[in-house]
Design an enzyme around this catalytic site. Structure first.
Site, PDB file in Angstrom:
ATOM      1  N   ASN B 103      64.174 -11.029  59.880  1.00  0.00           N
ATOM      2  CA  ASN B 103      64.716 -10.027  58.965  1.00  0.00           C
ATOM      3  C   ASN B 103      64.659 -10.440  57.506  1.00  0.00           C
ATOM      4  O   ASN B 103      65.454 -10.002  56.704  1.00  0.00           O
ATOM      5  CB  ASN B 103      66.166  -9.698  59.337  1.00  0.00           C
ATOM      6  CG  ASN B 103      66.221  -8.910  60.620  1.00  0.00           C
ATOM      7  OD1 ASN B 103      65.662  -7.824  60.698  1.00  0.00           O
ATOM      8  ND2 ASN B 103      66.859  -9.462  61.636  1.00  0.00           N
ATOM      9  N   CYS B 104      63.722 -11.300  57.187  1.00  0.00           N
ATOM     10  CA  CYS B 104      63.535 -11.698  55.810  1.00  0.00           C
ATOM     11  C   CYS B 104      62.751 -10.585  55.133  1.00  0.00           C
ATOM     12  O   CYS B 104      61.704 -10.190  55.623  1.00  0.00           O
ATOM     13  CB  CYS B 104      62.718 -12.983  55.749  1.00  0.00           C
ATOM     14  SG  CYS B 104      63.492 -14.283  54.841  1.00  0.00           S
ATOM     15  N   LEU B 105      63.248 -10.097  54.024  1.00  0.00           N
ATOM     16  CA  LEU B 105      62.532  -8.993  53.368  1.00  0.00           C
ATOM     17  C   LEU B 105      61.481  -9.541  52.418  1.00  0.00           C
ATOM     18  O   LEU B 105      61.630 -10.599  51.873  1.00  0.00           O
ATOM     19  CB  LEU B 105      63.509  -8.116  52.609  1.00  0.00           C
ATOM     20  CG  LEU B 105      64.475  -7.363  53.503  1.00  0.00           C
ATOM     21  CD1 LEU B 105      65.379  -6.490  52.654  1.00  0.00           C
ATOM     22  CD2 LEU B 105      63.732  -6.500  54.501  1.00  0.00           C
TER      23      LEU B 105
END
Lengths: 129, 105, 115
Positions: B103-105
Site C-alpha cells: 500500500n505504498c503510494l
C-alpha cells in the site's frame, strides 16, 4: 451530506455490493453527494471483468460502472486485496509476468491510503459488509 | 552477475532467503548507490524490523524504528532521503531483500 | 482528526479478515490518524502467546503486535470478562477493560470498522 462508500462484502456471498448501490442511488436522488467508493476484502471481486452473470440476471458490475460514470464517482479497488484475489490491471499483470488482466474498465487499483484520503474528505463513511 | 530470475520485474527479491550482503551491493549499484556504513545500519534496522514484525515498514514507522535503534539524529525523513533518494522505504526494502512495502503510494 | 477503532472479532486462522483489518490499522497509523484496536471473540486467538503459525497458516500476526507502537497504535483493548476465561497467556500490551469501560470505549471513536 458527502458520503464515502466502503464495501468489504463479496459480490456473490453477500448483498453488500447491491445494498451499497441502492444506498448510493438513494443518496444522490436525495441531493447528497458521494466522494467515492472503495472496495476492500472480498468486495474487490466486483471489479473482476471475467465474472459473467447469466444474461437474464442483473450485472452488478455494469450497473455500478454506469452509475459511477453518470455521477462522476471514482470506483477504487484496494491494490493489495485485489492482487491477492486475482484482480489485476495491465501494469500489475506485467509486473507479475502474466498474460492476462481482468480489472474491469471503470475501476482503478489504489493503495489503502487513498481510502483514508477519501474518508477524510467526506462527512461520513458508509460501510457495507 | 546475479541471475535475473532472483528478482521480480521491479527488482524486488523473490525469495527473501536468497539475500546476502554482496547481493545487496549489486542491487544498490543497479540503483546507482554505493553502500556506505550509514546505508548498512539502515538496512540492518529494516531487516530487523521485518524479522521481528513480518512487515516492511512505510516511511513513518521506518523513521520511528531508526530513531529507536540509531537515535533521533538519524531518525529523520530528510536523513533517510539523502541515503535512499526517492522513496526510502521502497528503495531500502529492495536493497535489504524485503518485500515492497504494501500500500505504498 | 477522527478517531478510528478497528474492532476485531474474526479468527486469524479462519480467513484473511484479521490480516486485512490490521493492514487497514497500519495504514491509518502511517497516515497519522489516531487508531485503536479492540479484540474480542474468536479474534482473541491473535493475542495468544507462544503460537507458531506455519506459512500456510498465514502471516504471524502475533509478531506484528510488538510493531504496532511504530504506527502509533498504543491501545489494544480486550474485555476482562472474556480474557479471564482463557487458559493461555496473552500478549502483554493489551488493556483489559471491565464491561462498563468496554461500552464507554466503544462510544468514543468517530468510526468503527468491524472485521
Amino acid at each position: 451530506m458527502n458520503y464515502s462508500i466502503f464495501i468489504t462484502g463479496s459480490p456473490t456471498q453477500s448483498r453488500a455490493c447491491q445494498s451499497a448501490l441502492s444506498f448510493a442511488e438513494a443518496a444522490i436522488a436525495s441531493g447528497h453527494t458521494i466522494q467515492g467508493v472503495f472496495l476492500y476484502e472480498e468486495a474487490v471481486l466486483l471489479a473482476n471483468a471475467f465474472a459473467m452473470p447469466p444474461r437474464d440476471e442483473s450485472n452488478l458490475r455494469a450497473e455500478w460502472v454506469a452509475f459511477a460514470t453518470e455521477h462522476n464517482i471514482p470506483l477504487k479497488v484496494c491494490i493489495a486485496a485485489a492482487i491477492r484475489r486475482g484482480i489485476l490491471n495491465p501494469a500489475e499483470a506485467q509486473r507479475h509476468e502474466l498474460n492476462h488482466h481482468n480489472l474491469s474498465e471503470g475501476f482503478e487499483l489504489e493503495g489503502l491510503g487513498s481510502f483514508i484520503d477519501m474518508s477524510l474528505g467526506s462527512d461520513k463513511v458508509m460501510r457495507f459488509k | 552477475m546475479t541471475a535475473p530470475e532472483l528478482f521480480d520485474e521491479e527488482g524486488y527479491l523473490l525469495d527473501l532467503n536468497d539475500w546476502n550482503e554482496s547481493l545487496a551491493q549489486e542491487v544498490a549499484a543497479k540503483e546507482g548507490l554505493d553502500l556506505t556504513p550509514a546505508h548498512w545500519e539502515i538496512i540492518h534496522v529494516l531487516r530487523d524490523f521485518y524479522t521481528q514484525f513480518e512487515v516492511s515498514p512505510a516511511m513513518r514507522p521506518l523513521v520511528k524504528a531508526v530513531t529507536k535503534a540509531l537515535g533521533p539524529d538519524k531518525g529523520k525523513s530528510i536523513y533517510l532521503m539523502q541515503l535512499f533518494p526517492g522513496s526510502p522505504p521502497k528503495l531500502a526494502a529492495k536493497i535489504a531483500g524485503l518485500p515492497k512495502p504494501a500500500n505504498c503510494l | 482528526m477522527k478517531d478510528t477503532l478497528i474492532y476485531l472479532s474474526s479468527s486469524p486462522y479462519q480467513s484473511t479478515a484479521a490480516k486485512e483489518a490490521l493492514d487497514l490499522a497500519l495504514v491509518l497509523g502511517t497516515f497519522e490518524q489516531p487508531v485503536s484496536l479492540c479484540v474480542t471473540g474468536d479474534a482473541l486467538a491473535i493475542l495468544s502467546d507462544g503460537q507458531a503459525p506455519s506459512q500456510r497458516h498465514g502471516k504471524h500476526l502475533f509478531k506484528l503486535l510488538d510493531g504496532l507502537e511504530f504506527y502509533d497504535i498504543e491501545n489494544v483493548y480486550v474485555r476482562d470478562s472474556e480474557i479471564s476465561q482463557l487458559s493461555s497467556p496473552l500478549w502483554s500490551g493489551v488493556q483489559a477493560l471491565s464491561d462498563e469501560q468496554w461500552h464507554t470505549m466503544l462510544q468514543q471513536p468517530a468510526a468503527i470498522y468491524r472485521f
